[in-house]
Every structure is written in structure tokens, then in C-alpha cells.
Write an enzyme that holds these catalytic residues in place. Structure first.
Site, short mmCIF file in Angstrom:
data_model
loop_
_atom_site.label_atom_id
_atom_site.label_comp_id
_atom_site.label_asym_id
_atom_site.label_seq_id
_atom_site.Cartn_x
_atom_site.Cartn_y
_atom_site.Cartn_z
N ASP A 18 34.08 34.02 37.13
CA ASP A 18 33.11 32.94 36.97
C ASP A 18 32.10 33.27 35.88
O ASP A 18 31.45 34.32 35.90
CB ASP A 18 32.37 32.70 38.29
CG ASP A 18 33.29 32.13 39.36
OD1 ASP A 18 33.86 31.06 39.13
OD2 ASP A 18 33.44 32.77 40.42
N ASP A 74 35.74 39.80 34.70
CA ASP A 74 35.08 38.94 35.66
C ASP A 74 35.68 37.54 35.53
O ASP A 74 36.34 37.23 34.53
CB ASP A 74 33.59 38.91 35.37
CG ASP A 74 32.83 37.93 36.24
OD1 ASP A 74 32.96 38.02 37.47
OD2 ASP A 74 32.12 37.09 35.68
#
Length: 229
Positions: A27, A25
């Protein structure tokens, strides 16, 4: 090695597990963009008569249109998609306060020769803008918002990332910070290392406060081995 059925725990000096591919991922996991997210989404919430604090509990990990669908369930999805495009432009232009998660530069260097992909709810433009602002290398394999038909917590993005790297889901480990992302990884049949304070509440297979707490090596078969630092 952890299996998906084992009791979640915080990473200590023990080995977290051995894997063949990494799905990352962005953010909250590699990039701290919380300042921008809060500015943009607090403004959006106020404009729509919603509680900004409650809104921020839904935002993390999802594409913007999916957040809007949760918060404004009676609104036409076409309107959500149109408004999401406006918010993406705002977020892409606003890079003030975007910084790497502690340990992210060294982590990205350590995995450079290992199979890995970025799997993010950001679109390609936002992903490039934030990774560049944080001074991080952008993985060659990327699954961004344009690549999927469903947002996290749907597992589509992680399954697509595994397929593009050429590995079965069970051979992949996901690095995530959000409830939506961890739920998506579990639905994809993958193990999860939770990164940061948000992740601890959502039952990852292992948890670290930031990426300084991990080291990456490889065994004789080329399988990545992760242990807390």
C-alpha cells in the site's frame, strides 16, 4: 552505491545502488489504496471519538491492531485484534479506487526474474484483493500479517522476507512509503528507496515520486541495479 549512513537525497540521474534482493511494501508503494483506507479509518475514528485527520497520520504502514494500540493505549489488545478483523473484512470488500501506483506494472515486470518478496501489513486476503484490483502480479514470496508476530515499525517482516529469499539484510533494498515501514527497514539493517510524497519526510536513502522514475537492470553477477529514470 548508497550506504545506510549516507545523507538522504532525492533520486536524480545518478545510480541509487546495487542490491541482491528486493523487499516491496504494497500500500502506497505498489498500490494506491488511500481512498479505501481513508473511508474505513475515518469511520472508525469517528465511532471512537477520535480526530480522523490525526488518525490517518498513524495508520499508514501499520497493522490495524497496532494503529489502535497507539491511538487507544489503555484498551485491551484482545479488543484491538478483534476489531482489526472486522476492519480487514471491510477493507478487503471495498476495492473502489484501488489502482496501481504509476509505473508499478512495468516495475513488477522488470523485476520478475530477480529475487523479490512482498512484505506488507495487509493479511493474505487483503493483499491478494488489492494486488488483483490494481492488475499487478502477486510475488511468489510474501510476508503478510499472518506471517509475523509484530507489526511495522518492528523489523520482523523485512528480516523474514530476506531470510525466505536467502539473502543477508545488508544485501536487500526495501521500497516503502510510510514512516513505520521506513523505520522497520532501517531497523532491519536494509537500505530504503522511498516511494511517493509521504516517504520524503522520513529519511530514505533515496526518494522517487513514483515507480516511473526507476529502471531496473542486472549486472553480470545477477545483482539488481537501480537508477532513476
Amino acid at each position: 552505491m548508497l550506504s545506510s549512513s549516507e545523507t538522504p537525497r532525492a533520486a536524480t540521474a545518478e545510480t541509487i545502488g546495487s542490491f541482491k534482493a528486493l523487499l516491496l511494501d504494497m500500500d502506497g508503494t505498489l498500490v494506491n489504496s488511500d481512498a479505501v483506507v481513508e473511508r474505513v479509518w475515518r469511520g472508525w475514528a469517528v465511532d471512537h471519538g477520535l480526530d480522523p485527520d490525526a488518525t490517518l497520520k498513524v495508520v499508514h504502514g501499520r497493522q490495524g491492531y497496532a494503529t489502535m494500540a497507539v491511538l487507544l493505549p489503555d484498551r485491551p489488545m484482545a479488543q484491538n485484534h478483534a476489531e482489526n478483523r472486522l476492519l480487514l473484512a471491510q477493507e478487503t470488500a471495498d476495492l473502489d479506487g484501488v489502482v496501481p501506483i504509476p509505473g508499478a506494472p512495468a516495475f513488477m515486470d522488470a523485476i520478475a526474474d530477480l529475487p523479490h518478496a512482498l512484505v506488507t501489513s495487509a493479511d493474505e486476503g487483503l493483499a491478494r484483493a488489492r494486488m488483483n484490483a490494481a492488475g499487478l502480479r502477486i510475488p511468489e514470496v510474501r510476508v503478510t500479517a499472518e506471517s509475523v508476530g509484530a507489526s511495522k515499525p518492528d523489523p520482523e517482516g523485512f528480516l523474514k522476507g530476506a531470510a525466505e529469499l536467502g539473502f543477508d539484510p545488508a544485501d536487500c533494498v526495501v521500497f516503502e512509503d510510510s514512516e513505520a515501514g521506513i523505520t522497520a527497514a532501517r531497523a532491519a539493517g536494509m537500505r530504503v528507496v522511498g516511494v511517493g510524497p509521504r516517504a520524503a519526510a522520513f529519511a530514505p536513502d533515496a526518494h522517487v515520486q513514483d515507480l516511473t522514475r526507476l529502471r531496473v537492470t542486472a549486472d553480470a553477477t545477477g545483482t539488481a541495479v537501480f537508477a532513476s529514470a
